[in-house]
Enzyme design. Structure first.
Site, PDB file in Angstrom:
ATOM      1  N   SER A 135       0.827  -1.208   0.000  1.00  0.00           N
ATOM      2  CA  SER A 135       0.000   0.000   0.000  1.00  0.00           C
ATOM      3  C   SER A 135       0.857   1.252   0.000  1.00  0.00           C
ATOM      4  O   SER A 135       1.948   1.265   0.544  1.00  0.00           O
ATOM      5  CB  SER A 135      -0.916   0.038   1.216  1.00  0.00           C
ATOM      6  OG  SER A 135      -1.649   1.245   1.188  1.00  0.00           O
ATOM      7  N   LYS A 190      -4.602  -6.765   3.419  1.00  0.00           N
ATOM      8  CA  LYS A 190      -4.561  -5.619   2.497  1.00  0.00           C
ATOM      9  C   LYS A 190      -5.973  -5.255   2.027  1.00  0.00           C
ATOM     10  O   LYS A 190      -6.329  -4.087   1.877  1.00  0.00           O
ATOM     11  CB  LYS A 190      -3.651  -5.927   1.300  1.00  0.00           C
ATOM     12  CG  LYS A 190      -3.667  -4.860   0.196  1.00  0.00           C
ATOM     13  CD  LYS A 190      -3.068  -3.563   0.662  1.00  0.00           C
ATOM     14  CE  LYS A 190      -3.257  -2.330  -0.192  1.00  0.00           C
ATOM     15  NZ  LYS A 190      -3.507  -2.354  -1.557  1.00  0.00           N
ATOM     16  N   HIS A 193      -7.603  -3.402   4.763  1.00  0.00           N
ATOM     17  CA  HIS A 193      -6.973  -2.076   4.764  1.00  0.00           C
ATOM     18  C   HIS A 193      -7.688  -1.188   3.740  1.00  0.00           C
ATOM     19  O   HIS A 193      -8.028  -0.039   4.018  1.00  0.00           O
ATOM     20  CB  HIS A 193      -5.480  -2.218   4.432  1.00  0.00           C
ATOM     21  CG  HIS A 193      -4.820  -0.952   3.979  1.00  0.00           C
ATOM     22  ND1 HIS A 193      -5.016  -0.414   2.720  1.00  0.00           N
ATOM     23  CD2 HIS A 193      -3.969  -0.100   4.608  1.00  0.00           C
ATOM     24  CE1 HIS A 193      -4.319   0.703   2.596  1.00  0.00           C
ATOM     25  NE2 HIS A 193      -3.677   0.910   3.727  1.00  0.00           N
ATOM     26  N   ASN A 194      -7.934  -1.713   2.561  1.00  0.00           N
ATOM     27  CA  ASN A 194      -8.597  -0.923   1.526  1.00  0.00           C
ATOM     28  C   ASN A 194     -10.046  -0.605   1.908  1.00  0.00           C
ATOM     29  O   ASN A 194     -10.539   0.487   1.621  1.00  0.00           O
ATOM     30  CB  ASN A 194      -8.569  -1.666   0.182  1.00  0.00           C
ATOM     31  CG  ASN A 194      -7.201  -1.605  -0.469  1.00  0.00           C
ATOM     32  OD1 ASN A 194      -6.199  -1.343   0.199  1.00  0.00           O
ATOM     33  ND2 ASN A 194      -7.135  -1.862  -1.760  1.00  0.00           N
ATOM     34  N   GLU A 197      -9.907   2.143   4.191  1.00  0.00           N
ATOM     35  CA  GLU A 197      -9.585   3.330   3.377  1.00  0.00           C
ATOM     36  C   GLU A 197     -10.880   3.908   2.766  1.00  0.00           C
ATOM     37  O   GLU A 197     -11.079   5.124   2.768  1.00  0.00           O
ATOM     38  CB  GLU A 197      -8.598   2.872   2.294  1.00  0.00           C
ATOM     39  CG  GLU A 197      -8.108   3.926   1.346  1.00  0.00           C
ATOM     40  CD  GLU A 197      -7.179   3.283   0.291  1.00  0.00           C
ATOM     41  OE1 GLU A 197      -6.252   2.539   0.675  1.00  0.00           O
ATOM     42  OE2 GLU A 197      -7.405   3.515  -0.913  1.00  0.00           O
TER      43      GLU A 197
HETATM   44  P1  NBP Z   1      -2.176  -2.497 -13.157  1.00  0.00           P
HETATM   45  O1  NBP Z   1      -3.076  -3.107 -12.148  1.00  0.00           O
HETATM   46  O2  NBP Z   1      -2.683  -1.372 -13.963  1.00  0.00           O
HETATM   47  O3  NBP Z   1      -1.632  -3.656 -14.118  1.00  0.00           O
HETATM   48  C1  NBP Z   1      -0.775  -3.366 -15.179  1.00  0.00           C
HETATM   49  C2  NBP Z   1       0.303  -4.418 -15.262  1.00  0.00           C
HETATM   50  O4  NBP Z   1      -0.291  -5.711 -15.469  1.00  0.00           O
HETATM   51  C3  NBP Z   1       1.224  -4.176 -16.435  1.00  0.00           C
HETATM   52  O5  NBP Z   1       2.509  -4.539 -16.075  1.00  0.00           O
HETATM   53  C4  NBP Z   1       0.637  -5.099 -17.492  1.00  0.00           C
HETATM   54  O6  NBP Z   1       1.530  -5.465 -18.496  1.00  0.00           O
HETATM   55  C5  NBP Z   1       0.311  -6.287 -16.637  1.00  0.00           C
HETATM   56  N1  NBP Z   1      -0.563  -7.237 -17.320  1.00  0.00           N
HETATM   57  C6  NBP Z   1      -1.848  -7.143 -17.693  1.00  0.00           C
HETATM   58 BR1  NBP Z   1      -2.907  -5.679 -17.476  1.00  0.00          BR
HETATM   59  N2  NBP Z   1      -2.322  -8.231 -18.299  1.00  0.00           N
HETATM   60  C7  NBP Z   1      -1.266  -9.069 -18.330  1.00  0.00           C
HETATM   61  C8  NBP Z   1      -1.099 -10.375 -18.822  1.00  0.00           C
HETATM   62  N3  NBP Z   1      -2.114 -11.005 -19.366  1.00  0.00           N
HETATM   63  N4  NBP Z   1       0.109 -10.957 -18.701  1.00  0.00           N
HETATM   64  C9  NBP Z   1       1.128 -10.288 -18.113  1.00  0.00           C
HETATM   65  N5  NBP Z   1       1.040  -9.057 -17.621  1.00  0.00           N
HETATM   66  C10 NBP Z   1      -0.150  -8.441 -17.721  1.00  0.00           C
HETATM   67  O7  NBP Z   1      -0.809  -2.028 -12.439  1.00  0.00           O
HETATM   68  P2  NBP Z   1      -0.590  -1.230 -11.092  1.00  0.00           P
HETATM   69  O8  NBP Z   1      -1.540  -0.087 -10.936  1.00  0.00           O
HETATM   70  O9  NBP Z   1       0.867  -0.971 -11.032  1.00  0.00           O
HETATM   71  O10 NBP Z   1      -0.968  -2.297  -9.970  1.00  0.00           O
HETATM   72  C11 NBP Z   1      -0.329  -3.556  -9.861  1.00  0.00           C
HETATM   73  C12 NBP Z   1      -0.999  -4.330  -8.738  1.00  0.00           C
HETATM   74  O11 NBP Z   1      -0.853  -3.603  -7.510  1.00  0.00           O
HETATM   75  C13 NBP Z   1      -2.505  -4.509  -8.924  1.00  0.00           C
HETATM   76  O12 NBP Z   1      -2.909  -5.718  -8.368  1.00  0.00           O
HETATM   77  C14 NBP Z   1      -3.094  -3.370  -8.161  1.00  0.00           C
HETATM   78  O13 NBP Z   1      -4.420  -3.619  -7.743  1.00  0.00           O
HETATM   79  C15 NBP Z   1      -2.141  -3.272  -6.980  1.00  0.00           C
HETATM   80  N6  NBP Z   1      -2.048  -1.952  -6.351  1.00  0.00           N
HETATM   81  C16 NBP Z   1      -2.104  -0.827  -7.084  1.00  0.00           C
HETATM   82  C17 NBP Z   1      -1.995   0.405  -6.442  1.00  0.00           C
HETATM   83  C18 NBP Z   1      -2.023   1.688  -7.233  1.00  0.00           C
HETATM   84  O14 NBP Z   1      -2.034   2.749  -6.590  1.00  0.00           O
HETATM   85  N7  NBP Z   1      -1.997   1.660  -8.559  1.00  0.00           N
HETATM   86  C19 NBP Z   1      -1.805   0.450  -5.057  1.00  0.00           C
HETATM   87  C20 NBP Z   1      -1.715  -0.735  -4.356  1.00  0.00           C
HETATM   88  C21 NBP Z   1      -1.828  -1.937  -5.000  1.00  0.00           C
HETATM   89  P3  NBP Z   1       1.559  -4.657 -19.895  1.00  0.00           P
HETATM   90  O15 NBP Z   1       2.341  -3.446 -19.615  1.00  0.00           O
HETATM   91  O16 NBP Z   1       2.203  -5.595 -20.814  1.00  0.00           O
HETATM   92  O17 NBP Z   1       0.125  -4.352 -20.258  1.00  0.00           O
END
Ligand code: NBP
Length: 488
Positions: A135, A190, A193-194, A197
C-alpha cells in the site's frame, strides 16, 4: 546501466505504476534487481528511470528466460501485475524457468483464495509463494510502502532483509512490514486495509459536505480547516491530501478544480470484497458498507440528476430552513464527529480481520497490523498508534470501542457527533458513514435491543423458537393461536 554481468538479488515482473516504483526503491536500497514486463516498452522506461535517478543497480530484460536466469538462486520474483488472470499468465510465463526452492511473491490486490490456490499449485512444483499487500500508491512504492506479506514463513525470511529496508520507516515504530501470517492472510489484510480506506475517505467527504453545504465554508476556509485538523488527532495522509486538494485552481476555467471534478467515485473491488467478507463472517461493518453504497449511488449520476428535479418540483426543499450555525462551533463539532466515526470504522475492520484469523487459524496480531499501517500506506495516521496501544494493553480486546482510552474519547465527542448527524439530517444532507457509525455505537453499547421483538416475529410466523432472558433453553409459542383466543 550498471554492470549486469553478476546475478541480481531479486527480480520484479510487472512494471506499471506500482512495479516500476517498487523496483526503483529496491535498487536504491542497494539490492541489484532484474526487471521484466510483458510489454517491453515499460522495461526500457524503467531502465531509463534507474539511470536518471542515480545509476541504480537495475537491469531490464525483454525475454522472460533471460530475466529468470539473471537472478541469484534460490530466486525471488515479486510480481506486480493486474490481479486475476494476468497473475496466472505471468506465473505460467515465468515458472517454466524456475527451479525447486525459488519463490514468487504476488504484490497485487489479489483475492486471498486465489493466492492460496496458487501457493498450493506452486508447492506441488517445489516452488514457494507469498501474497504480499503493498500500500501507498506510486509515492509509497517508490519511497517506502507499507508491506503485508503472508504465506510461507521460510520464503518471507529469505527476503526479509530487503523488505525491512524498502518499507516505510516510522521513527520509534520501525519499518512498516511484518510477517502477517500463513496462507492468503497478507492479501486478506490488504483487502480490509482498503475497506477501511473507503470508510476514511467517505467520512472525510461527509465532513466536507456538512462544512460546505451547511456551514457555507469556501475552499480557502476548507483548506484552513483540514490543515488545522492535520495538526491534531486527525493527522493523517488522507486529511493532508484533502487540505491540498482545496488549494488547486482549475487550469481550464475559473475557480477551484475540486468543484469541477464529476461526483462519481470509481472503485476496483477490494471494498466490495471487504463488505462481502464481513457478511460471510457475520461481522457488522456498516461504516465500510455505507462507503461502498455511497460509491454505488455516486455512480448513478444521471439518475440522481433526474431525481433531484422530481423532488425539487415536489417541494423537497420546503421543510429545510437555512440553519443558522456558528461556523467555529460547527468546525469543531464536525472534527469530533469525524474522529468518533473513524473509531467505529476501524473497530469494524479490525473485528473482521480477527474473525477471519480465527476461522483460518492465522493467528493475526491486530496491534502489529496497526503498527505497519502507521507509515507508507494510504490510511497512515497518528490514530493508528492509539489502536496499536489499545491492542498492546489487551490483545483480546472484544472491540476497540471498549478500550478504556477509546471509550473515553467517544464519550467526550458523542454530543458533538449527535449534533452533526442531526444537523445534517435536518438539512437534507446525507452523512451515511457518520450516521451509521453512530448507530453502530448506539447499538453496540445497549445491553437490550429490540431484537426480542424480531425474534418473537420469527417464532410467530416460522416457529424459529426463541431463548428467554430468565430461563435457559429453546422455546416456541403458538403466538397466532394465543392472539386469536384473546380476540374472541
Ligand atoms: P495495473 O493493475 O494497472 O496492471 C498493469 C500491469 O499488469 C502491467 O505490467 C501489465 O503489463 C500487466 N498485465 C496485464 Br494488465 N495483463 C497481463 C497479462 N495477461 N500478462 C502479463 N502481464 C499483464 O498495475 P498497477 O496499478 O501498477 O498495480 C499492480 C498491482 O498492484 C494490482 O494488483 C493493483 O491492484 C495493486 N495496487 C495498485 C496500487 C495503485 O495505486 N496503482 C496500489 C496498491 C496496489 P503490460 O504493460 O504488458 O500491459
Amino acid at each position: 546501466m550498471a554492470d549486469s554481468s553478476k546475478l541480481t538479488r531479486i527480480g520484479l515482473a510487472g512494471l506499471a505504476v506500482m512495479g516500476q516504483n517498487l523496483a526503483l526503491n529496491i535498487a536504491e536500497k542497494g539490492f541489484p534487481i532484474s526487471v521484466y514486463n510483458r510489454s517491453t516498452i515499460k522495461v526500457d522506461e524503467t531502465v531509463e528511470r534507474a539511470k536518471k535517478e542515480g545509476d541504480l543497480p537495475l537491469f531490464g530484460f525483454h525475454d522472460p528466460e533471460a530475466f529468470v536466469q539473471s537472478i541469484q538462486k534460490p530466486r525471488v520474483i515479486i510480481m506486480l501485475v493486474k490481479a486475476g488472470a494476468p497473475v496466472d499468465q505471468t506465473i505460467k510465463t515465468l515458472s517454466v524457468y524456475l527451479e525447486k526452492g525459488d519463490c514468487i511473491i504476488d504484490g497485487g490486490n489479489e483475492w486471498y483464495e486465489n493466492t492460496e490456490r496458487r501457493a498450493k499449485a506452486m508447492a506441488e512444483l517445489g516452488l514457494q509463494y507469498l501474497g504480499m499487500g503493498v500500500s501507498g500508491g506510486e509515492e509509497g512504492a517508490r519511497h517506502g510502502p507499507s508491506l503485508m506479506p503472508g504465506g510461507s514463513f521460510e520464503a518471507y525470511k529469505s527476503i526479509e532483509d530487503i523488505l525491512l529496508k524498502v518499507a516505510a520507516q516510522v521513527p520509534d515504530s520501525g519499518p512498516c512490514v511484518t510477517y502477517v501470517g500463513e496462507g492468503g492472510s497478507g492479501n486478506f489484510v490488504k483487502m480490509v486495509h482498503n475497506g477501511i480506506e473507503y470508510g476514511d475517505m467517505q467520512l472525510i467527504a461527509e465532513a466536507y459536505d456538512v462544512l460546505k453545504s451547511v456551514g457555507k465554508l469556501s475552499n480557502e476556509e476548507l483548506h484552513e480547516v483540514f490543515s488545522e485538523w492535520n495538526k491534531g488527532e486527525l493527522l493523517s495522509f488522507l486529511v493532508e491530501i484533502t487540505a491540498d486538494i482545496f488549494t488547486i485552481k482549475d487550469d481550464k476555467a475559473e475557480g477551484h478544480l475540486v468543484d469541477k471534478v464529476l461526483d462519481k467515485t470509481g472503485m476496483k473491488g477490494t471494498g466490495k470484497w471487504t463488505v462481502q467478507q464481513a457478511a460471510d463472517l457475520s461481522i457488522a461493518a456498516p461504516t465500510i458498507a455505507a462507503s461502498l453504497d455511497s460509491r454505488f449511488l455516486s455512480g448513478m449520476k444521471d439518475e440522481r440528476v433526474e431525481a433531484a428535479k422530481v423532488f425539487k418540483a415536489a417541494g423537497v426543499d420546503d421543510i429545510f430552513t437555512d440553519q443558522v450555525v456558528d461556523k467555529q462551533q460547527l468546525i469543531d463539532d464536525v472534527r469530533q464527529a469525524l474522529y468518533a466515526a473513524k473509531i467505529c470504522s476501524y473497530a469494524q475492520g479490525m473485528n473482521l480481520i480477527r474473525a477471519k484469523s480465527i476461522e483460518k487459524g492465522w493467528g493475526l496480531k491486530l496491534g502489529e497490523l496497526a503498527r505497519i499501517w502507521k507509515g507508507g500506506c494510504i490510511i497512515r495516521a497518528v490514530f493508528l498508534d492509539r489502536i496499536k496501544k489499545a491492542y498492546d494493553r489487551n490483545p483480546d480486546l472484544a472491540n476497540l470501542l471498549v478500550d478504556p482510552e477509546f471509550a473515553k474519547e467517544i464519550i467526550e465527542r458523542q454530543s458533538a457527533w449527535r449534533k452533526v448527524v442531526s444537523l445534517a439530517i435536518n438539512s437534507g444532507i446525507s452523512t451515511p458513514g457518520m450516521s451509521v457509525s453512530l448507530a453502530y455505537f448506539d447499538t453496540y453499547r445497549r445491553a437490550r435491543l429490540p431484537a426480542n421483538l424480531v425474534q418473537a416475529q420469527r417464532d410467530y410466523f416460522g416457529a424459529h423458537t426463541y431463548e428467554r432472558t430468565d430461563v435457559s433453553g429453546s422455546y416456541h409459542t403458538e403466538w397466532f393461536k394465543l392472539a386469536n383466543q384473546l380476540k374472541l
